[in-house]
Motif scaffolding. Structure first.
Motif, PDB file in Angstrom:
ATOM      1  N   GLY A 154      43.989  42.213  36.924  1.00  0.00           N
ATOM      2  CA  GLY A 154      43.826  41.350  38.085  1.00  0.00           C
ATOM      3  C   GLY A 154      42.392  40.851  38.195  1.00  0.00           C
ATOM      4  N   ILE A 155      42.185  39.924  39.095  1.00  0.00           N
ATOM      5  CA  ILE A 155      40.846  39.399  39.386  1.00  0.00           C
ATOM      6  C   ILE A 155      40.672  39.459  40.897  1.00  0.00           C
ATOM      7  CG2 ILE A 155      39.399  37.313  39.396  1.00  0.00           C
ATOM      8  CD1 ILE A 155      40.839  36.469  36.792  1.00  0.00           C
ATOM      9  N   GLY A 156      39.512  39.924  41.335  1.00  0.00           N
ATOM     10  CA  GLY A 156      39.262  40.014  42.766  1.00  0.00           C
ATOM     11  C   GLY A 156      38.082  39.162  43.194  1.00  0.00           C
ATOM     12  N   GLY A 182      33.153  36.776  41.482  1.00  0.00           N
ATOM     13  CA  GLY A 182      34.366  37.339  40.889  1.00  0.00           C
ATOM     14  C   GLY A 182      34.185  38.773  40.447  1.00  0.00           C
ATOM     15  N   GLU A 183      35.293  39.483  40.415  1.00  0.00           N
ATOM     16  CA  GLU A 183      35.284  40.875  39.929  1.00  0.00           C
ATOM     17  C   GLU A 183      36.514  41.096  39.066  1.00  0.00           C
ATOM     18  OE1 GLU A 183      36.526  45.034  39.741  1.00  0.00           O
ATOM     19  OE2 GLU A 183      37.614  43.370  40.644  1.00  0.00           O
ATOM     20  N   ALA A 184      36.286  41.737  37.957  1.00  0.00           N
ATOM     21  CA  ALA A 184      37.413  42.192  37.130  1.00  0.00           C
ATOM     22  C   ALA A 184      36.958  43.405  36.340  1.00  0.00           C
ATOM     23  CB  ALA A 184      37.876  41.093  36.173  1.00  0.00           C
ATOM     24  N   LYS A 223      41.932  31.287  47.734  1.00  0.00           N
ATOM     25  CA  LYS A 223      40.653  31.980  47.931  1.00  0.00           C
ATOM     26  C   LYS A 223      40.113  32.615  46.653  1.00  0.00           C
ATOM     27  CE  LYS A 223      41.412  33.175  52.755  1.00  0.00           C
ATOM     28  NZ  LYS A 223      42.129  34.206  53.519  1.00  0.00           N
ATOM     29  N   LYS A 224      40.972  32.774  45.652  1.00  0.00           N
ATOM     30  CA  LYS A 224      40.500  33.417  44.418  1.00  0.00           C
ATOM     31  C   LYS A 224      39.992  32.432  43.376  1.00  0.00           C
ATOM     32  CE  LYS A 224      42.906  37.848  44.254  1.00  0.00           C
ATOM     33  NZ  LYS A 224      43.691  38.745  43.410  1.00  0.00           N
ATOM     34  N   ALA A 225      39.949  31.132  43.706  1.00  0.00           N
ATOM     35  CA  ALA A 225      39.599  30.122  42.699  1.00  0.00           C
ATOM     36  C   ALA A 225      38.236  30.378  42.054  1.00  0.00           C
ATOM     37  CB  ALA A 225      39.647  28.728  43.325  1.00  0.00           C
TER      38      ALA A 225
HETATM   39  O1  G3H Z   1      40.758  43.858  40.030  1.00  0.00           O
HETATM   40  C1  G3H Z   1      41.189  43.012  40.781  1.00  0.00           C
HETATM   41  C2  G3H Z   1      41.838  43.281  42.034  1.00  0.00           C
HETATM   42  O2  G3H Z   1      42.183  44.608  42.108  1.00  0.00           O
HETATM   43  C3  G3H Z   1      43.003  42.378  42.265  1.00  0.00           C
HETATM   44  O3  G3H Z   1      43.753  42.832  43.330  1.00  0.00           O
HETATM   45  O4  G3H Z   1      45.889  41.744  42.651  1.00  0.00           O
HETATM   46  O5  G3H Z   1      45.691  43.022  44.768  1.00  0.00           O
HETATM   47  O6  G3H Z   1      44.559  40.814  44.526  1.00  0.00           O
HETATM   48  P1  G3H Z   1      45.055  42.061  43.840  1.00  0.00           P
END
Ligand code: G3H
Length: 254
Positions: A154-156, A182-184, A223-225
């Protein structure tokens, strides 16, 4: 497929793939930020990509999050020779969204094996070194994760992730101050993809994807763009699964 063509999503997929230098982009119609069924569809798309790339005796690594949890839920095939592992340590979040849990769900559905990491995310360097020095099994598992055949993550949004992970306020401020959006995989990066902060844990990091077979990122919602662009610019991504809302916003910033 008809809806995707009608809304111009097929050409948008190609445009974003080219601009973000990823091999493939898949856009699900709608906005997962407001409609849960869209996230479910992203999960289904991720599951069918896993099906496509999965061979015998492969290892799948998976990150935590609600989106990867949707992928686990959507898996409807078996491959008993598979080993499923969490991409990183981390025990802080809601149990159903922890990487360990998601890995176990996927392995059970596939009829395969799982191996779990019982190491917290965001531990200090000293503690991490101590754990690795004293535990050959964790070190071995960490190496298995770093060489997975398929990684789904996922990407946060950086600020949101930093706050929800319970990092010190000073660290949250530091991450924001350095322009992280961004965070991954435990790393935070700015819009250009420069990694500005890393949490220490065991497993694979965003800057260590070179030994992974296929890297699939799955993240949507308008919001994640920025987060999506940031993580793609950090490099190493092969396939990006997103939704229409995020994709249209991404188009305005790249
Ligand atoms: O590492 C990324 C986030 O944990 C993504 O979380 O898929 O619940 O938005 P999410």
């Amino acid at each position: 497929e008809y809806i995707r063509l009608l809304r111009g999503l097929t050409s948008l997929e190609e445009e974003i793939a080219q601009k973000l230098s990823v091999k493939q982009v898949i856009i699900i119609p709608g906005d997962s930020g407001v409609d849960d069924t869209v996230q479910r569809e992203m999960g289904r798309a991720a599951a069918s990509l896993v099906y496509k790339h999965l061979g015998q005796n492969m290892t799948i690594a998976v990150s935590g999050g609600s989106t990867t949890a949707m992928m686990a839920e959507a898996i409807n095939f078996t491959e008993p020779t598979t080993t499923v592992v969490p991409a990183r340590g981390g025990l802080g979040e809601r149990v159903e969204y922890q990487a360990n849990t998601i890995a176990a769900v996927i392995a059970t559905k596939l009829g395969g094996r799982y191996r779990l990491l019982h190491v917290k995310d965001a531990i200090s360097e000293e503690v991490l070194e101590f754990i690795l020095a004293g535990d050959a099994a964790i070190l071995e598992l960490s190496n298995i994760i770093k060489h997975a055949d398929i990684l789904v993550h996922g990407i946060g949004q950086a600020a949101k992730m930093a706050a929800s992970r319970g990092l010190d306020e000073s660290v949250v401020a530091e991450i924001a101050g350095k322009g992280a959006v961004g965070e991954a995989l435990g790393q935070y990066c700015d819009l250009q993809g420069k990694i500005v902060y890393s949490t220490s844990s065991v497993g694979v990091r965003l800057d260590g994807l070179e030994d992974i077979g296929v890297v699939i990122a799955v993240a949507g919602g308008r919001k994640k763009a920025e987060a999506l662009v940031a993580v793609a610019n950090a490099g190493g991504q092969d396939i990006l699964i997103t939704d229409e809302a995020a994709a249209r916003e991404v188009q305005t910033i790249i």
